[in-house]
Design an enzyme around this catalytic site. Sequence first.
Site, PDB file in Angstrom:
ATOM      1  CB  CYS A  79      55.138 -74.012 -24.005  1.00 57.30           C
ATOM      2  SG  CYS A  79      55.800 -75.487 -23.189  1.00 57.30           S
ATOM      3  CB  CYS A  82      50.340 -76.417 -19.893  1.00 56.30           C
ATOM      4  SG  CYS A  82      51.411 -76.700 -18.476  1.00 56.30           S
ATOM      5  CB  CYS A 161      58.839 -74.944 -16.981  1.00 56.60           C
ATOM      6  SG  CYS A 161      57.482 -76.141 -17.010  1.00 56.60           S
ATOM      7  CG  PHE A 298      50.960-103.817 -16.238  1.00 57.97           C
ATOM      8  CD1 PHE A 298      51.523-103.982 -17.500  1.00 57.97           C
ATOM      9  CD2 PHE A 298      49.707-104.367 -15.990  1.00 57.97           C
ATOM     10  CE1 PHE A 298      50.845-104.682 -18.498  1.00 57.97           C
ATOM     11  CE2 PHE A 298      49.023-105.061 -16.972  1.00 57.97           C
ATOM     12  CZ  PHE A 298      49.587-105.221 -18.236  1.00 57.97           C
ATOM     13  CG  ASP A 367      49.823 -98.503 -12.516  1.00 61.90           C
ATOM     14  OD1 ASP A 367      49.202 -97.815 -13.344  1.00 61.90           O
ATOM     15  OD2 ASP A 367      50.795 -98.072 -11.867  1.00 61.90           O
ATOM     16  CB  CYS A 393      48.054 -93.527 -17.645  1.00 62.97           C
ATOM     17  SG  CYS A 393      48.687 -94.820 -18.730  1.00 62.97           S
TER      18      CYS A 393
END
Length: 437
Positions: A79, A82, A161, A298, A367, A393
């Site tokens: 998967c 992760c 999950c 933002f 942001d 991010c």
Amino acid sequence: MSRRPLPELELDITDLTHDGRGVARVDGKAVFVTGALAGERVRALTTARKKSFDEAVATQILQASPDRVHPRCEHFGICGGCALQHLAPDAQVAAKQHTLLENFERIGHVTPQRVLAPLAGEPWGYRRKARLGVKHVAKKGRTLVGFRERDPRFVADIERCEVLVPQVGSRIAALSALVDSLDARALIAQIEVAAGDDATALVFRNLEPLGDEDRAKLRAFGEREGFAIYLQPGNNDSVHPLVGDTISLRFAVPGYDVDFDFRPLDFIQVNGPMNARMIDHALALLDPQPTDRVLDLFCGLGNFTLPLARRAASVVGVEGETTLVQRARDNARRNGVTNVEFHAADLGRDLRGQPWVREGFDKLLLDPPRTGADATIPQLPLAGIGRIVYVSCHPGSLARDAGILVREHGYVLRAAGVMDMFPHTAHVESIALFERG
């Protein structure tokens, strides 16, 4: 003519890539090794050769890192949800901090005066927003629901999950069985998950209208399992509840007497508990005073704006997505916050016609999305702004923008650190404080 097989190598892993693979070098050329950790010696099979780097997968761990742990999820390695479950949580956070600081040095050519202690929380069952792939696989005789595999052409064959909120993560097999029972099982493209504090919505992306029997099955599943079921036959505006009215999805931010209504496809921070801690962290760094006028760019549906308004004299929030601006205004009204105003503006374009640009501010919160704010910063009324908090991010765009703020606008990078919003992934969320030099 047969192609020569790619070689198996013994490699010393010296670092991690931005996507969680080990880094080794062979005759000066980088090799990115899936399944390997920094400090390990591994046997690895080469899977691809490119001009500037090779790719490989670890087949045997000859000398393990002391930070290697057994992944909790039995699907880890297949998967793609992760990338780092085989690395201890504290070591994951340390690796992300290293990535942030390395980006500051290499891209921004700046160094924070102080490295903030990492912000980290519960690493399991945290993910309240997700997009799950759906694929009817004829060879397996059933329908798969889950994240994409590391090879994104395929949907991972999973039954549960460990990072999704438990009410969804424990029901992956049930979701697969549900879709498999539908006549339209080959026409469901994805399922969007959106969990509030008190309710969870599932949005089924249906490529064609559903028949009455399929609609009845979805309705029964939602009632039995406690989900609000939505359909999305077209673009985002087409989302509608399967039956009845739109439910109230809501999350609260403790300590500020505010909560937020949102729709299933609205952007909200994926990790609810960490979002609350991040807001505390950002406001502590920005230190809004009762006389301050603050600009929040933002701003989304007001995640930082409304808490800021509880501490400052006034706040202006600006966001490019008009639906989120309206949602922010509605949330301010519902929470009785009157010292805030919201504007819609594409912050990556020319802002000279925007009235708020000509106003004065004491402090600024940024942001931005992954692309950063390099097109926005030069247009801002920075003259009176003594303090900036930048929530990021993407460490590369933060580092680039830090260089712009320091070298072109006279700010000092006082402090920076990571916030582990996405445990077990290589995603790096960070925060930085800038002050006038």
